[in-house]
Design a protein around this motif. Structure first.
Motif, PDB file in Angstrom:
ATOM      1  N   GLU A  63      -0.514   3.508   8.414  1.00  0.00           N
ATOM      2  CA  GLU A  63       0.305   3.124   9.570  1.00  0.00           C
ATOM      3  C   GLU A  63      -0.512   2.110  10.369  1.00  0.00           C
ATOM      4  O   GLU A  63      -1.617   2.422  10.822  1.00  0.00           O
ATOM      5  CB  GLU A  63       0.602   4.343  10.436  1.00  0.00           C
ATOM      6  CG  GLU A  63       1.275   4.026  11.731  1.00  0.00           C
ATOM      7  CD  GLU A  63       1.294   5.218  12.680  1.00  0.00           C
ATOM      8  OE1 GLU A  63       1.592   4.995  13.861  1.00  0.00           O
ATOM      9  OE2 GLU A  63       0.976   6.350  12.260  1.00  0.00           O
ATOM     10  N   ARG A  87      -1.186   6.820   2.455  1.00  0.00           N
ATOM     11  CA  ARG A  87      -0.170   6.160   3.274  1.00  0.00           C
ATOM     12  C   ARG A  87      -0.862   5.618   4.518  1.00  0.00           C
ATOM     13  O   ARG A  87      -1.719   6.267   5.090  1.00  0.00           O
ATOM     14  CB  ARG A  87       0.916   7.147   3.666  1.00  0.00           C
ATOM     15  CG  ARG A  87       2.036   6.499   4.439  1.00  0.00           C
ATOM     16  CD  ARG A  87       3.337   7.253   4.261  1.00  0.00           C
ATOM     17  NE  ARG A  87       4.401   6.534   4.935  1.00  0.00           N
ATOM     18  CZ  ARG A  87       5.105   5.553   4.421  1.00  0.00           C
ATOM     19  NH1 ARG A  87       4.870   5.152   3.199  1.00  0.00           N
ATOM     20  NH2 ARG A  87       6.051   4.955   5.097  1.00  0.00           N
ATOM     21  N   TRP A 123       0.831  -1.206   0.000  1.00  0.00           N
ATOM     22  CA  TRP A 123       0.000   0.000   0.000  1.00  0.00           C
ATOM     23  C   TRP A 123       0.865   1.257   0.000  1.00  0.00           C
ATOM     24  O   TRP A 123       0.621   2.185  -0.774  1.00  0.00           O
ATOM     25  CB  TRP A 123      -0.950   0.029   1.203  1.00  0.00           C
ATOM     26  CG  TRP A 123      -2.268  -0.596   0.919  1.00  0.00           C
ATOM     27  CD1 TRP A 123      -2.818  -1.681   1.538  1.00  0.00           C
ATOM     28  CD2 TRP A 123      -3.225  -0.191  -0.071  1.00  0.00           C
ATOM     29  NE1 TRP A 123      -4.049  -1.972   0.993  1.00  0.00           N
ATOM     30  CE2 TRP A 123      -4.319  -1.073   0.010  1.00  0.00           C
ATOM     31  CE3 TRP A 123      -3.254   0.821  -1.015  1.00  0.00           C
ATOM     32  CZ2 TRP A 123      -5.434  -0.955  -0.816  1.00  0.00           C
ATOM     33  CZ3 TRP A 123      -4.364   0.936  -1.848  1.00  0.00           C
ATOM     34  CH2 TRP A 123      -5.440   0.060  -1.747  1.00  0.00           C
ATOM     35  N   ASN A 124       1.853   1.299   0.873  1.00  0.00           N
ATOM     36  CA  ASN A 124       2.655   2.517   0.983  1.00  0.00           C
ATOM     37  C   ASN A 124       3.523   2.764  -0.241  1.00  0.00           C
ATOM     38  O   ASN A 124       3.893   3.905  -0.519  1.00  0.00           O
ATOM     39  CB  ASN A 124       3.464   2.498   2.272  1.00  0.00           C
ATOM     40  CG  ASN A 124       2.578   2.741   3.481  1.00  0.00           C
ATOM     41  OD1 ASN A 124       1.442   3.227   3.368  1.00  0.00           O
ATOM     42  ND2 ASN A 124       3.064   2.385   4.655  1.00  0.00           N
ATOM     43  N   GLN A 140      -3.613   8.428   5.813  1.00  0.00           N
ATOM     44  CA  GLN A 140      -2.847   9.663   5.679  1.00  0.00           C
ATOM     45  C   GLN A 140      -3.544  10.876   6.269  1.00  0.00           C
ATOM     46  O   GLN A 140      -2.899  11.871   6.552  1.00  0.00           O
ATOM     47  CB  GLN A 140      -2.474   9.905   4.205  1.00  0.00           C
ATOM     48  CG  GLN A 140      -3.610  10.355   3.310  1.00  0.00           C
ATOM     49  CD  GLN A 140      -4.577   9.232   2.970  1.00  0.00           C
ATOM     50  OE1 GLN A 140      -4.280   8.059   3.151  1.00  0.00           O
ATOM     51  NE2 GLN A 140      -5.749   9.589   2.471  1.00  0.00           N
TER      52      GLN A 140
END
Length: 126
Positions: A73, A71, A17-18, A91
């Protein structure tokens, strides 16, 4: 699925994904995968149900086109019997849960789950 397999999957999922690498991401999904997301309904219209890997590619390609700074996490990972839940922050700082159901090593069903609009006024982004 054990914790080692889950960690390996999540690490690959996150890296793909990133990097915005749809080929690497879609390698984890069965050809006949079904994915449900309210964001799919927003982006593509319809009922939010994506059927098949190529339709999933089209959906995620459109999402990446509209959100070039996408992005994630990972906040937490939860392992079940033939399933995995990935809790992550996008993000925009929004919390999202992705529920993935496996048949062997591949995802056959997936669900994107988001906070309601009252709690996430910026809206979901994936």
């Amino acid at each position: 699925m054990d914790s080692v397999e889950a960690r390996k999957f999540v690490d690959g999922w996150l890296a793909a994904w990133n990097a915005h690498d749809l080929d690497a991401l879609l390698a984890h999904f069965a050809d006949d995968v079904t994915f449900r997301s309210p964001v799919a309904a927003q982006l593509l219209g319809g009922d939010g149900v994506i059927r098949g890997k190529e339709a999933l590619r089209a959906y995620w390609s459109e999402g990446l086109r509209r959100i070039p700074d996408l992005r994630f996490e990972v906040v937490g990972t939860y392992v079940g019997v033939d399933c995995l839940v990935i809790n992550y922050r996008n993000q925009k700082g929004g919390l999202v849960n992705e529920v993935l159901i496996f048949a062997g090593p591949l995802v056959v069903d997936g669900y994107g789950a988001y906070l309601g609009d009252d709690e996430n006024p910026a809206g979901a982004t994936r």
